[in-house]
Design a protein around this motif. Structure first.
Motif, PDB file in Angstrom:
ATOM      1  N   ALA A   6       0.530  -1.304   0.108  1.00 24.22           N
ATOM      2  CA  ALA A   6      -0.089  -0.015   0.311  1.00 24.22           C
ATOM      3  C   ALA A   6       0.996   1.271  -0.412  1.00 24.22           C
ATOM      4  O   ALA A   6       0.761   2.943  -0.641  1.00 24.22           O
ATOM      5  CB  ALA A   6      -0.550   0.232   1.204  1.00 24.22           C
ATOM      6  N   PHE A   7       1.917   1.304   0.948  1.00 18.73           N
ATOM      7  CA  PHE A   7       2.979   2.665   0.331  1.00 18.73           C
ATOM      8  C   PHE A   7       3.253   2.880  -0.883  1.00 18.73           C
ATOM      9  O   PHE A   7       3.775   3.347  -0.519  1.00 18.73           O
ATOM     10  CB  PHE A   7       4.106   2.064   2.443  1.00 18.73           C
ATOM     11  N   ILE A   8       4.107   1.053  -1.357  1.00 16.38           N
ATOM     12  CA  ILE A   8       4.653   2.019  -2.808  1.00 16.38           C
ATOM     13  C   ILE A   8       3.171   2.551  -3.711  1.00 16.38           C
ATOM     14  O   ILE A   8       3.975   3.636  -4.247  1.00 16.38           O
ATOM     15  CB  ILE A   8       5.429   0.520  -2.783  1.00 16.38           C
ATOM     16  N   VAL A   9       2.187   1.515  -3.010  1.00 16.87           N
ATOM     17  CA  VAL A   9       1.389   2.083  -4.414  1.00 16.87           C
ATOM     18  C   VAL A   9       0.698   3.733  -4.514  1.00 16.87           C
ATOM     19  O   VAL A   9       0.976   4.665  -5.419  1.00 16.87           O
ATOM     20  CB  VAL A   9      -0.288   1.345  -4.313  1.00 16.87           C
ATOM     21  N   THR A  10       1.164   4.219  -3.084  1.00 15.29           N
ATOM     22  CA  THR A  10       0.467   5.993  -3.137  1.00 15.29           C
ATOM     23  C   THR A  10       1.928   6.016  -2.812  1.00 15.29           C
ATOM     24  O   THR A  10       1.511   7.590  -3.350  1.00 15.29           O
ATOM     25  CB  THR A  10       0.327   5.595  -1.263  1.00 15.29           C
ATOM     26  N   LYS A  11       3.110   6.103  -3.551  1.00 12.96           N
ATOM     27  CA  LYS A  11       4.305   6.434  -3.696  1.00 12.96           C
ATOM     28  C   LYS A  11       5.411   6.948  -4.997  1.00 12.96           C
ATOM     29  O   LYS A  11       6.058   7.278  -4.660  1.00 12.96           O
ATOM     30  CB  LYS A  11       4.718   7.108  -2.480  1.00 12.96           C
ATOM     31  N   TYR A  12       4.712   5.405  -5.604  1.00 16.70           N
ATOM     32  CA  TYR A  12       5.746   4.837  -6.638  1.00 16.70           C
ATOM     33  C   TYR A  12       6.200   6.994  -7.492  1.00 16.70           C
ATOM     34  O   TYR A  12       6.443   6.507  -8.104  1.00 16.70           O
ATOM     35  CB  TYR A  12       5.129   4.213  -7.591  1.00 16.70           C
ATOM     36  N   ASN A  13       4.712   7.517  -7.962  1.00 15.58           N
ATOM     37  CA  ASN A  13       4.563   7.839  -8.786  1.00 15.58           C
ATOM     38  C   ASN A  13       6.115   9.382  -8.660  1.00 15.58           C
ATOM     39  O   ASN A  13       6.789   9.996  -9.763  1.00 15.58           O
ATOM     40  CB  ASN A  13       3.581   9.126  -9.177  1.00 15.58           C
ATOM     41  N   TYR A  14       5.786   9.452  -7.707  1.00 13.73           N
ATOM     42  CA  TYR A  14       7.016  10.458  -6.287  1.00 13.73           C
ATOM     43  C   TYR A  14       8.206   9.972  -6.862  1.00 13.73           C
ATOM     44  O   TYR A  14       9.840  10.779  -7.529  1.00 13.73           O
ATOM     45  CB  TYR A  14       6.790  10.913  -5.225  1.00 13.73           C
ATOM     46  N   TRP A  15       8.632   8.527  -6.716  1.00  8.70           N
ATOM     47  CA  TRP A  15      10.045   7.952  -7.303  1.00  8.70           C
ATOM     48  C   TRP A  15       9.723   7.925  -8.995  1.00  8.70           C
ATOM     49  O   TRP A  15      11.149   8.023  -8.858  1.00  8.70           O
ATOM     50  CB  TRP A  15       9.208   6.671  -6.853  1.00  8.70           C
ATOM     51  N   ALA A  16       9.827   7.798  -9.724  1.00  8.04           N
ATOM     52  CA  ALA A  16       9.818   7.767 -11.036  1.00  8.04           C
ATOM     53  C   ALA A  16      10.019   9.150 -11.168  1.00  8.04           C
ATOM     54  O   ALA A  16      10.676   9.045 -12.192  1.00  8.04           O
ATOM     55  CB  ALA A  16       8.143   7.757 -11.975  1.00  8.04           C
ATOM     56  N   TYR A  17       9.287  10.226 -10.631  1.00  7.23           N
ATOM     57  CA  TYR A  17       9.859  11.715 -11.232  1.00  7.23           C
ATOM     58  C   TYR A  17      11.186  11.621 -10.932  1.00  7.23           C
ATOM     59  O   TYR A  17      12.109  12.430 -11.557  1.00  7.23           O
ATOM     60  CB  TYR A  17       8.815  13.194 -10.701  1.00  7.23           C
ATOM     61  N   ILE A  18      10.939  11.439  -9.702  1.00  5.91           N
ATOM     62  CA  ILE A  18      12.645  11.987  -8.648  1.00  5.91           C
ATOM     63  C   ILE A  18      13.524  10.909  -9.929  1.00  5.91           C
ATOM     64  O   ILE A  18      14.793  10.918  -9.926  1.00  5.91           O
ATOM     65  CB  ILE A  18      13.092  11.090  -7.253  1.00  5.91           C
TER      66      ILE A  18
END
Lengths: 141, 275
Positions: A6-18
């Motif tokens: 759940a944590f990864i699913v809610t945050k992975y977009n930011y990591w892709a941009y980073i």
């Protein structure tokens, strides 16, 4: 385990941009060729644009144009039904400005190539040809 | 240098990933960005400006100053391309002319030129240019529709995705397509260099002029509601019309700047031979 997913699913977009941003920054720092640096700048700008657009997203909301337009009438507009228009406004102008800055960057690269005959940063020799291309054209070098 | 770059980049990326731990979840309706000013924009834009497309309303009305200076940024980018690259026009070393009926190419030395009004010869670039009849004919059909679509995007920006920036870019792309498929001289014949620069400044002038007009009508800069007595409509519709005027100004400026950057870059400032 499920909370991690759940944590990864809610945050992975930011990591892709980073990661996109890191690629662009690496190109701007480490590449010697000026055109590659400009491409890196473009990747960096794209990462920022994607980041802002994803900030504006809302679950269950639609794009920020009123569905029936003027026929919408006096019905109250629910803010939760439309995504945030502000990041879209900022990025709309940022895209056009990034095209304009790309034009300026490319014309600077053209001037550098005319004067030093190279786009490689470490081959640009500032002392060797100080004013090489600035002599009047009718004079023979 | 490479190692230092890798270290800096990963340090930067690690800091940012650490920062995202405190970020709101993706698509969270209660995220801070969606809580303060954005609900007001969403709920009041139709009521206050009569524009269903909130992005346009925010762009040209609520955040009018921002957009005005973004337009100035684009204008100055176009000008700096001009000042960086433009060189004095001088007679080229040799010119190439293609005799249309036979396809023979003539090379004319420096100073020599064909008689004025000669229709059988076509000037071509010094690099090899093929007979590109299909491309030219296709673009001749395509370009009017692209330009019409650009005008639609500008004019319909109140009700659908679109506006001055997008429409201006599409319009500029149509001119660039013309210059690519024919040659740069034909493109400059359609939209000359002087006209381009006048249009660049005209766009910014329209935007700032609408703002200044509001000032003369005893209101704030860029408060389009003040235009109501001039336009003969109620203040809310006047804001909608004011947004349209501003978008037209933005469209003109963006179109001219895109074409100016293209012509200067592709011909390295000579404005004579290019892509």
């Amino acid at each position: 385990m499920t909370e991690w997913i759940a944590f990864i699913v809610t945050k992975y977009n930011y990591w892709a941009y980073i990661s996109l941003m890191m690629i662009g920054l690496f190109a701007m720092i480490a590449k010697k060729n000026l055109i590659k640096k400009i491409i890196g700048m473009g990747i960096f700008q794209t990462a920022i644009i994607l980041f802002f657009i994803s900030i504006g997203a809302k679950k269950g909301a639609t794009l920020p144009i009123l569905y029936h337009g003027h026929a919408h009438g006096d019905a109250a507009v629910r803010a939760a039904a439309y995504i945030n228009p502000l990041p879209h406004v900022l990025m709309l102008t940022a895209i056009v400005v990034s095209v304009a800055t790309l034009g300026v960057a490319l014309s600077l690269a053209v001037k550098i190539f005319q004067r030093y005959d190279t786009l490689e940063e470490d081959q640009i020799n500032l002392t060797k040809y100080p004013f090489r291309r600035n002599v009047p054209e009718n004079k023979e070098e | 240098m490479k190692t230092a770059g890798v270290i800096i980049v990963f340090l930067f990326g690690g800091l940012l990933v650490y920062g995202t731990l405190d970020f709101p979840d993706w698509g969270d309706p209660d995220a801070p960005a969606s809580r303060h000013v954005s609900p007001r924009y969403i709920e009041k834009s139709l009521e206050e400006t009569s524009v269903p497309n909130m992005v346009t309303a925010v762009l040209a009305d609520f955040r009018g100053f921002d957009t005005l200076f973004e337009t100035v940024v684009i204008f100055s980018a176009g000008l700096s391309c001009f000042f960086l690259l433009r060189t004095k026009r001088k007679a080229p070393e040799a010119r190439f002319y293609r005799h249309l009926p036979t396809g023979i190419v003539l090379r004319i030395e420096k100073g020599g030129r064909l008689p004025e009004g000669s229709v059988e010869f076509e000037r071509i670039d010094s690099i090899w240019v093929p007979h590109d009849l299909i491309i030219r004919a296709t673009c001749r059909l395509l370009i009017p529709f692209i330009q019409l679509f650009a005008l639609y995007v500008i004019a319909h920006g109140h009700h659908s995705p679109g506006g001055g920036f997008q429409g201006g870019v599409i319009f500029g792309a149509a001119f660039i397509l013309y210059a690519v498929t024919h040659d740069l001289r034909d493109g400059l014949h359609r939209l000359g260099e002087k006209i381009t620069i006048v249009l660049c400044s005209l766009g910014v002038f329209i935007y700032a002029g609408v703002g200044a007009l509001c000032l003369f009508l005893e209101s704030n800069f860029l408060d389009y509601a003040a235009l109501a007595p001039v336009l003969g409509v109620d203040p809310v519709t006047a804001r909608s019309h004011g947004i349209l005027f501003v978008e037209i100004g933005v469209g003109i400026a963006v179109m001219a700047v895109m074409f100016a950057i293209y012509t200067n870059l592709s011909s390295v400032g000579k404005q004579d031979e290019g892509l």
